[in-house]
Design a protein around this motif. Structure first.
Motif, PDB file in Angstrom:
ATOM      1  N   VAL A   1       0.840  -1.202   0.000  1.00  0.00           N
ATOM      2  CA  VAL A   1       0.000   0.000   0.000  1.00  0.00           C
ATOM      3  C   VAL A   1       0.874   1.250   0.000  1.00  0.00           C
ATOM      4  O   VAL A   1       0.629   2.208  -0.744  1.00  0.00           O
ATOM      5  CB  VAL A   1      -0.939   0.005   1.226  1.00  0.00           C
ATOM      6  CG1 VAL A   1      -1.618   1.368   1.391  1.00  0.00           C
ATOM      7  CG2 VAL A   1      -1.988  -1.089   1.096  1.00  0.00           C
ATOM      8  N   ASN A   2       1.925   1.228   0.791  1.00  0.00           N
ATOM      9  CA  ASN A   2       2.792   2.400   0.871  1.00  0.00           C
ATOM     10  C   ASN A   2       3.646   2.588  -0.377  1.00  0.00           C
ATOM     11  O   ASN A   2       4.078   3.717  -0.667  1.00  0.00           O
ATOM     12  CB  ASN A   2       3.653   2.327   2.133  1.00  0.00           C
ATOM     13  CG  ASN A   2       2.874   2.709   3.380  1.00  0.00           C
ATOM     14  OD1 ASN A   2       1.948   3.522   3.320  1.00  0.00           O
ATOM     15  ND2 ASN A   2       3.213   2.123   4.511  1.00  0.00           N
ATOM     16  N   ALA A   3       3.864   1.524  -1.127  1.00  0.00           N
ATOM     17  CA  ALA A   3       4.523   1.678  -2.421  1.00  0.00           C
ATOM     18  C   ALA A   3       3.647   2.504  -3.360  1.00  0.00           C
ATOM     19  O   ALA A   3       4.145   3.331  -4.133  1.00  0.00           O
ATOM     20  CB  ALA A   3       4.817   0.309  -3.026  1.00  0.00           C
ATOM     21  N   VAL A   4       2.350   2.292  -3.275  1.00  0.00           N
ATOM     22  CA  VAL A   4       1.402   3.096  -4.051  1.00  0.00           C
ATOM     23  C   VAL A   4       1.436   4.541  -3.564  1.00  0.00           C
ATOM     24  O   VAL A   4       1.453   5.490  -4.362  1.00  0.00           O
ATOM     25  CB  VAL A   4      -0.018   2.520  -3.946  1.00  0.00           C
ATOM     26  CG1 VAL A   4      -1.026   3.441  -4.643  1.00  0.00           C
ATOM     27  CG2 VAL A   4      -0.072   1.112  -4.539  1.00  0.00           C
ATOM     28  N   CYS A   5       1.438   4.704  -2.243  1.00  0.00           N
ATOM     29  CA  CYS A   5       1.464   6.063  -1.679  1.00  0.00           C
ATOM     30  C   CYS A   5       2.678   6.841  -2.168  1.00  0.00           C
ATOM     31  O   CYS A   5       2.567   8.019  -2.553  1.00  0.00           O
ATOM     32  CB  CYS A   5       1.458   5.993  -0.154  1.00  0.00           C
ATOM     33  SG  CYS A   5      -0.099   5.447   0.574  1.00  0.00           S
ATOM     34  N   VAL A   6       3.835   6.212  -2.165  1.00  0.00           N
ATOM     35  CA  VAL A   6       5.063   6.879  -2.620  1.00  0.00           C
ATOM     36  C   VAL A   6       4.929   7.307  -4.069  1.00  0.00           C
ATOM     37  O   VAL A   6       5.278   8.435  -4.448  1.00  0.00           O
ATOM     38  CB  VAL A   6       6.278   5.940  -2.442  1.00  0.00           C
ATOM     39  CG1 VAL A   6       7.495   6.508  -3.172  1.00  0.00           C
ATOM     40  CG2 VAL A   6       6.590   5.746  -0.970  1.00  0.00           C
ATOM     41  N   GLU A   7       4.413   6.409  -4.889  1.00  0.00           N
ATOM     42  CA  GLU A   7       4.277   6.698  -6.321  1.00  0.00           C
ATOM     43  C   GLU A   7       3.355   7.885  -6.573  1.00  0.00           C
ATOM     44  O   GLU A   7       3.564   8.667  -7.507  1.00  0.00           O
ATOM     45  CB  GLU A   7       3.747   5.450  -7.039  1.00  0.00           C
ATOM     46  CG  GLU A   7       3.646   5.582  -8.539  1.00  0.00           C
ATOM     47  CD  GLU A   7       4.997   5.609  -9.252  1.00  0.00           C
ATOM     48  OE1 GLU A   7       5.034   6.002 -10.431  1.00  0.00           O
ATOM     49  OE2 GLU A   7       6.012   5.232  -8.610  1.00  0.00           O
ATOM     50  N   PHE A   8       2.336   8.031  -5.742  1.00  0.00           N
ATOM     51  CA  PHE A   8       1.363   9.097  -5.933  1.00  0.00           C
ATOM     52  C   PHE A   8       1.625  10.299  -5.025  1.00  0.00           C
ATOM     53  O   PHE A   8       0.786  11.188  -4.904  1.00  0.00           O
ATOM     54  CB  PHE A   8      -0.052   8.565  -5.706  1.00  0.00           C
ATOM     55  CG  PHE A   8      -0.603   7.783  -6.875  1.00  0.00           C
ATOM     56  CD1 PHE A   8      -1.472   8.383  -7.779  1.00  0.00           C
ATOM     57  CD2 PHE A   8      -0.244   6.455  -7.076  1.00  0.00           C
ATOM     58  CE1 PHE A   8      -1.978   7.669  -8.860  1.00  0.00           C
ATOM     59  CE2 PHE A   8      -0.750   5.731  -8.148  1.00  0.00           C
ATOM     60  CZ  PHE A   8      -1.611   6.344  -9.051  1.00  0.00           C
TER      61      PHE A   8
END
Length: 225
Positions: free
Chosen positions: A35-42
């Motif tokens: 989930v936090n990989a998505v957060c970083v990307e966005f």
């Protein structure tokens, strides 16, 4: 009953349908990292596990729209789903089985009753993972998600899962860790027990009015009581 736990209404349960992620598989750390990989990307700050639990919903796109504070079109949602699963897959080797597994699965089978597994994780990843954990032998059927993008509800999949095995829903209990499992069970006509080991808080699970337990072992004891 204190703690939101109550017995299953019918005791004539002959088949358990298990959820996988967050129920039989202890993958919370991998989930949060993904989930936090998505957060970083966005460009969004990392979430804590309680923060993720607070927004968790199905369809999953709703959860991500809340944490990213924006609507996601189909192309963006596909990107989110891909980012999540790439990171999750990279961390899958760090995950273990939930407390009580596989012993409880073995004991259930030895009692003469049957069990199967239904997950909204991709089927092509699900089946070899279950096999690597040595669990395939316990299940009469294993079904995962067929398709390229996940995040949907389990209801239709559960209905098909039962029909494929010619199971009477009245004799079945679904054990899972999220409200969507409860909704799927209601749609299919099965009973349902929820465990607090996964993506949703006890408070959220208790809103369903269904039995809520702390482990796989506790869930099965409700059936036997």
């Amino acid at each position: 009953m204190p703690g939101g736990v109550r017995t299953v209404a019918r005791v004539r349960i002959s088949h358990v349908v298990w959820d996988w992620n967050g129920t039989l598989l202890d993958d919370n750390n991998a989930v949060l990292a993904a989930v936090n990989a998505v957060c970083v990307e966005f460009g969004r700050a990392d979430l804590t596990w309680p923060e993720w639990q607070a927004v968790y919903a199905r369809p999953m796109r709703v959860s991500y729209e809340q944490i990213l504070q924006r609507a996601l079109d189909d192309e963006e949602w596909a990107r989110v789903d891909k980012l999540y699963h790439e990171r999750y897959d990279a961390l899958l080797h760090t995950c273990g089985l939930a407390t009580g597994v596989p012993d409880e699965l073995r004991l259930w089978g030895e009692s003469g009753r049957t069990q199967s597994l239904l997950s909204m994780w991709f089927h092509a990843r699900l089946t070899p993972t279950i096999d690597q954990f040595g669990l395939t032998q316990y299940f009469s059927r294993v079904d995962g998600l067929v398709g390229d993008v996940g995040g949907g509800s389990k209801a239709e999949s559960l209905i098909r899962h039962l029909e494929a095995q010619s199971l009477d829903p009245a004799d079945v209990v679904l054990i899972g860790d999220v409200v969507d499992d409860a909704n799927a069970a209601a749609a299919a006509g099965t009973q349902c027990i929820l465990v607090t080991t996964g993506a949703m808080t006890r408070t959220a699970l208790e809103t369903t009015g269904l039995p809520v337990t702390n482990s796989v072992t506790e869930a099965l004891r409700l059936i036997e009581s």
